[in-house]
Design a protein around this motif. Structure first.
Motif, PDB file in Angstrom:
ATOM      1  N   GLU A  16       0.828  -1.206   0.000  1.00 56.73           N
ATOM      2  CA  GLU A  16       0.000   0.000   0.000  1.00 56.73           C
ATOM      3  C   GLU A  16       0.860   1.253   0.000  1.00 56.73           C
ATOM      4  OE1 GLU A  16      -3.212   2.284   2.819  1.00 56.73           O
ATOM      5  OE2 GLU A  16      -3.070   0.117   2.967  1.00 56.73           O
ATOM      6  N   VAL A  17       1.923   1.267   0.787  1.00 56.80           N
ATOM      7  CA  VAL A  17       2.791   2.441   0.865  1.00 56.80           C
ATOM      8  C   VAL A  17       3.570   2.627  -0.433  1.00 56.80           C
ATOM      9  CG1 VAL A  17       4.822   3.372   2.037  1.00 56.80           C
ATOM     10  CG2 VAL A  17       2.964   2.420   3.365  1.00 56.80           C
ATOM     11  N   SER A  18       3.959   1.538  -1.081  1.00 55.06           N
ATOM     12  CA  SER A  18       4.777   1.644  -2.289  1.00 55.06           C
ATOM     13  C   SER A  18       3.957   1.703  -3.577  1.00 55.06           C
ATOM     14  CB  SER A  18       5.766   0.478  -2.342  1.00 55.06           C
ATOM     15  OG  SER A  18       5.070  -0.743  -2.413  1.00 55.06           O
ATOM     16  N   ARG A  19       2.637   1.648  -3.491  1.00 53.33           N
ATOM     17  CA  ARG A  19       1.784   1.699  -4.681  1.00 53.33           C
ATOM     18  C   ARG A  19       1.902   3.078  -5.346  1.00 53.33           C
ATOM     19  NH1 ARG A  19      -3.492   0.981  -2.554  1.00 53.33           N
ATOM     20  NH2 ARG A  19      -3.544   3.223  -2.445  1.00 53.33           N
ATOM     21  N   PRO A  20       2.032   3.134  -6.662  1.00 54.96           N
ATOM     22  CA  PRO A  20       2.120   4.436  -7.351  1.00 54.96           C
ATOM     23  C   PRO A  20       0.877   5.288  -7.086  1.00 54.96           C
ATOM     24  CG  PRO A  20       2.680   2.644  -8.849  1.00 54.96           C
ATOM     25  CD  PRO A  20       2.156   2.022  -7.595  1.00 54.96           C
ATOM     26  N   GLY A  21       1.097   6.561  -6.788  1.00 55.76           N
ATOM     27  CA  GLY A  21       0.001   7.479  -6.512  1.00 55.76           C
ATOM     28  C   GLY A  21      -0.451   7.478  -5.063  1.00 55.76           C
ATOM     29  N   SER A  22       0.018   6.527  -4.285  1.00 53.39           N
ATOM     30  CA  SER A  22      -0.341   6.437  -2.874  1.00 53.39           C
ATOM     31  C   SER A  22       0.605   7.327  -2.068  1.00 53.39           C
ATOM     32  CB  SER A  22      -0.212   4.989  -2.411  1.00 53.39           C
ATOM     33  OG  SER A  22      -0.442   4.867  -1.041  1.00 53.39           O
ATOM     34  N   PRO A  23       0.119   7.919  -0.970  1.00 56.72           N
ATOM     35  CA  PRO A  23       1.018   8.721  -0.139  1.00 56.72           C
ATOM     36  C   PRO A  23       2.184   7.878   0.372  1.00 56.72           C
ATOM     37  CG  PRO A  23      -1.259   8.993   0.564  1.00 56.72           C
ATOM     38  CD  PRO A  23      -1.242   7.901  -0.459  1.00 56.72           C
ATOM     39  N   GLY A  24       3.368   8.456   0.369  1.00 58.91           N
ATOM     40  CA  GLY A  24       4.558   7.742   0.816  1.00 58.91           C
ATOM     41  C   GLY A  24       4.609   7.594   2.323  1.00 58.91           C
ATOM     42  N   LEU A  25       5.584   6.852   2.788  1.00 58.58           N
ATOM     43  CA  LEU A  25       5.721   6.559   4.208  1.00 58.58           C
ATOM     44  C   LEU A  25       5.931   7.826   5.028  1.00 58.58           C
ATOM     45  CD1 LEU A  25       5.963   4.433   6.455  1.00 58.58           C
ATOM     46  CD2 LEU A  25       8.399   4.317   5.946  1.00 58.58           C
ATOM     47  N   LEU A  26       6.831   8.701   4.585  1.00 57.93           N
ATOM     48  CA  LEU A  26       7.110   9.922   5.327  1.00 57.93           C
ATOM     49  C   LEU A  26       5.881  10.829   5.377  1.00 57.93           C
ATOM     50  CD1 LEU A  26       9.281  11.331   6.911  1.00 57.93           C
ATOM     51  CD2 LEU A  26      10.067  12.407   4.813  1.00 57.93           C
ATOM     52  N   THR A  27       5.145  10.912   4.287  1.00 64.90           N
ATOM     53  CA  THR A  27       3.915  11.705   4.249  1.00 64.90           C
ATOM     54  C   THR A  27       2.901  11.164   5.240  1.00 64.90           C
ATOM     55  OG1 THR A  27       4.286  12.187   1.913  1.00 64.90           O
ATOM     56  CG2 THR A  27       2.061  12.533   2.745  1.00 64.90           C
ATOM     57  N   ARG A  28       2.773   9.852   5.306  1.00 65.39           N
ATOM     58  CA  ARG A  28       1.837   9.224   6.240  1.00 65.39           C
ATOM     59  C   ARG A  28       2.240   9.473   7.688  1.00 65.39           C
ATOM     60  NH1 ARG A  28      -1.014   4.360   3.761  1.00 65.39           N
ATOM     61  NH2 ARG A  28      -0.647   4.601   1.543  1.00 65.39           N
ATOM     62  N   VAL A  29       3.537   9.362   7.975  1.00 63.08           N
ATOM     63  CA  VAL A  29       4.007   9.568   9.345  1.00 63.08           C
ATOM     64  C   VAL A  29       3.789  11.015   9.772  1.00 63.08           C
ATOM     65  CG1 VAL A  29       6.070   9.560  10.803  1.00 63.08           C
ATOM     66  CG2 VAL A  29       5.626   7.642   9.281  1.00 63.08           C
ATOM     67  N   ARG A  30       4.074  11.956   8.868  1.00 61.60           N
ATOM     68  CA  ARG A  30       3.859  13.368   9.186  1.00 61.60           C
ATOM     69  C   ARG A  30       2.382  13.702   9.384  1.00 61.60           C
ATOM     70  NH1 ARG A  30       7.976  16.072   4.847  1.00 61.60           N
ATOM     71  NH2 ARG A  30       9.883  15.713   6.033  1.00 61.60           N
ATOM     72  N   ALA A  31       1.506  12.944   8.759  1.00 58.94           N
ATOM     73  CA  ALA A  31       0.069  13.203   8.850  1.00 58.94           C
ATOM     74  C   ALA A  31      -0.547  12.652  10.139  1.00 58.94           C
ATOM     75  CB  ALA A  31      -0.653  12.607   7.641  1.00 58.94           C
ATOM     76  N   LEU A  32       0.165  11.803  10.867  1.00 53.98           N
ATOM     77  CA  LEU A  32      -0.404  11.171  12.066  1.00 53.98           C
ATOM     78  C   LEU A  32      -0.925  12.166  13.103  1.00 53.98           C
ATOM     79  CD1 LEU A  32       1.917   8.085  12.593  1.00 53.98           C
ATOM     80  CD2 LEU A  32      -0.510   8.084  12.008  1.00 53.98           C
ATOM     81  N   PRO A  33      -0.163  13.194  13.499  1.00 53.92           N
ATOM     82  CA  PRO A  33      -0.712  14.134  14.493  1.00 53.92           C
ATOM     83  C   PRO A  33      -1.964  14.854  13.992  1.00 53.92           C
ATOM     84  CG  PRO A  33       1.661  14.435  14.286  1.00 53.92           C
ATOM     85  CD  PRO A  33       1.239  13.495  13.198  1.00 53.92           C
ATOM     86  N   ARG A  34      -1.968  15.251  12.717  1.00 52.36           N
ATOM     87  CA  ARG A  34      -3.146  15.928  12.158  1.00 52.36           C
ATOM     88  C   ARG A  34      -4.340  14.984  12.119  1.00 52.36           C
ATOM     89  NH1 ARG A  34       0.495  16.966   8.074  1.00 52.36           N
ATOM     90  NH2 ARG A  34      -0.852  15.975   6.528  1.00 52.36           N
TER      91      ARG A  34
END
Length: 129
Positions: A16-34
Protein backbone atom coordinates in the motif's frame (compact mmCIF):
# COMPACT_ATOMS: atom_id res chain seq x y z
CA UNK A 1 -0.34 -19.55 11.69
CA UNK A 2 -0.18 -16.25 13.57
CA UNK A 3 3.26 -15.54 12.12
CA UNK A 4 1.90 -15.97 8.60
CA UNK A 5 -0.92 -13.53 9.37
CA UNK A 6 1.51 -10.91 10.70
CA UNK A 7 3.79 -11.39 7.71
CA UNK A 8 0.84 -11.00 5.33
CA UNK A 9 -0.32 -7.81 7.10
CA UNK A 10 3.20 -6.38 6.88
CA UNK A 11 3.41 -7.25 3.19
CA UNK A 12 0.02 -5.58 2.50
CA UNK A 13 1.16 -2.44 4.34
CA UNK A 14 4.36 -2.36 2.29
CA UNK A 15 2.40 -2.78 -0.95
CA UNK A 16 0.00 0.00 0.00
CA UNK A 17 2.79 2.44 0.86
CA UNK A 18 4.78 1.64 -2.29
CA UNK A 19 1.78 1.70 -4.68
CA UNK A 20 2.12 4.44 -7.35
CA UNK A 21 0.00 7.48 -6.51
CA UNK A 22 -0.34 6.44 -2.87
CA UNK A 23 1.02 8.72 -0.14
CA UNK A 24 4.56 7.74 0.82
CA UNK A 25 5.72 6.56 4.21
CA UNK A 26 7.11 9.92 5.33
CA UNK A 27 3.91 11.70 4.25
CA UNK A 28 1.84 9.22 6.24
CA UNK A 29 4.01 9.57 9.35
CA UNK A 30 3.86 13.37 9.19
CA UNK A 31 0.07 13.20 8.85
CA UNK A 32 -0.40 11.17 12.07
CA UNK A 33 -0.71 14.13 14.49
CA UNK A 34 -3.15 15.93 12.16
CA UNK A 35 -5.16 12.73 11.72
CA UNK A 36 -5.42 12.23 15.48
CA UNK A 37 -6.52 15.85 16.03
CA UNK A 38 -9.08 15.67 13.22
CA UNK A 39 -10.42 12.36 14.51
CA UNK A 40 -10.73 13.71 18.06
CA UNK A 41 -12.66 16.74 16.78
CA UNK A 42 -14.89 14.48 14.70
CA UNK A 43 -13.81 16.00 11.39
CA UNK A 44 -12.21 12.87 9.91
CA UNK A 45 -14.68 9.98 9.73
CA UNK A 46 -12.04 7.34 8.90
CA UNK A 47 -10.94 6.79 12.50
CA UNK A 48 -13.49 6.62 15.30
CA UNK A 49 -12.72 7.53 18.89
CA UNK A 50 -12.96 3.84 19.73
CA UNK A 51 -10.22 3.03 17.24
CA UNK A 52 -8.10 5.87 18.64
CA UNK A 53 -8.60 4.28 22.04
CA UNK A 54 -7.40 0.94 20.65
CA UNK A 55 -4.30 2.68 19.27
CA UNK A 56 -3.65 4.16 22.72
CA UNK A 57 -4.11 0.79 24.42
CA UNK A 58 -1.70 -0.81 21.95
CA UNK A 59 0.96 1.82 22.70
CA UNK A 60 0.39 1.34 26.44
CA UNK A 61 0.72 -2.45 26.06
CA UNK A 62 3.96 -2.13 24.12
CA UNK A 63 5.63 0.23 26.63
CA UNK A 64 4.13 -1.41 29.71
CA UNK A 65 6.38 -3.65 31.81
CA UNK A 66 3.43 -6.03 32.29
CA UNK A 67 2.80 -8.44 29.41
CA UNK A 68 0.58 -11.37 28.63
CA UNK A 69 3.79 -13.33 28.00
CA UNK A 70 6.72 -12.26 30.23
CA UNK A 71 9.85 -10.97 28.49
CA UNK A 72 12.14 -13.40 30.32
CA UNK A 73 10.71 -16.27 28.24
CA UNK A 74 13.26 -15.86 25.48
CA UNK A 75 11.72 -16.20 22.06
CA UNK A 76 8.14 -15.98 23.30
CA UNK A 77 8.20 -12.86 25.43
CA UNK A 78 8.83 -10.50 22.57
CA UNK A 79 6.40 -12.14 20.15
CA UNK A 80 3.26 -10.68 21.73
CA UNK A 81 4.74 -7.17 21.79
CA UNK A 82 5.87 -7.53 18.20
CA UNK A 83 2.42 -8.71 17.11
CA UNK A 84 0.76 -5.72 18.76
CA UNK A 85 3.41 -3.43 17.23
CA UNK A 86 2.77 -4.82 13.73
CA UNK A 87 -0.98 -4.38 14.13
CA UNK A 88 -0.50 -0.83 15.38
CA UNK A 89 1.86 0.18 12.57
CA UNK A 90 -0.23 -1.37 9.78
CA UNK A 91 -3.40 0.20 11.18
CA UNK A 92 -1.80 3.62 11.62
CA UNK A 93 -0.19 3.58 8.17
CA UNK A 94 -3.46 2.55 6.54
CA UNK A 95 -5.51 5.15 8.41
CA UNK A 96 -2.98 7.93 7.79
CA UNK A 97 -2.96 7.08 4.08
CA UNK A 98 -6.74 7.43 4.02
CA UNK A 99 -6.40 10.70 5.94
CA UNK A 100 -3.90 12.15 3.46
CA UNK A 101 -6.19 11.25 0.56
CA UNK A 102 -9.15 12.77 2.45
CA UNK A 103 -7.13 15.95 3.00
CA UNK A 104 -6.09 16.13 -0.64
CA UNK A 105 -9.72 15.75 -1.72
CA UNK A 106 -10.60 18.75 0.46
CA UNK A 107 -13.41 16.95 2.23
CA UNK A 108 -15.45 19.08 4.61
CA UNK A 109 -16.14 18.35 8.28
CA UNK A 110 -17.47 14.85 8.85
CA UNK A 111 -16.37 13.69 5.41
CA UNK A 112 -19.72 14.50 3.82
CA UNK A 113 -19.84 15.26 0.14
CA UNK A 114 -19.70 18.95 -0.70
CA UNK A 115 -23.08 20.61 -1.01
CA UNK A 116 -24.24 21.66 -4.44
CA UNK A 117 -23.84 25.28 -5.41
CA UNK A 118 -26.98 27.20 -6.43
CA UNK A 119 -27.63 27.34 -10.16
CA UNK A 120 -26.34 30.40 -11.93
CA UNK A 121 -29.77 32.07 -12.20
CA UNK A 122 -30.93 31.29 -8.69
CA UNK A 123 -30.32 33.65 -5.82
CA UNK A 124 -28.87 32.15 -2.63
CA UNK A 125 -31.36 31.59 0.18
CA UNK A 126 -31.26 33.85 3.20
CA UNK A 127 -32.02 32.71 6.70
CA UNK A 128 -35.33 34.00 8.01
CA UNK A 129 -35.33 35.64 11.41
Amino acid sequence: MAKAGRAAATWRAYQEVSRPGSPGLLTRVRALPRMIRSSMRGDFPGVSRGKLGMFGLAVAYIVSPFDAIPEFLIGFGVVDDFGVFLWLMTSLLGASGQYVQWERAGMPRGGAAPTAMPRSGAAPRRKSR
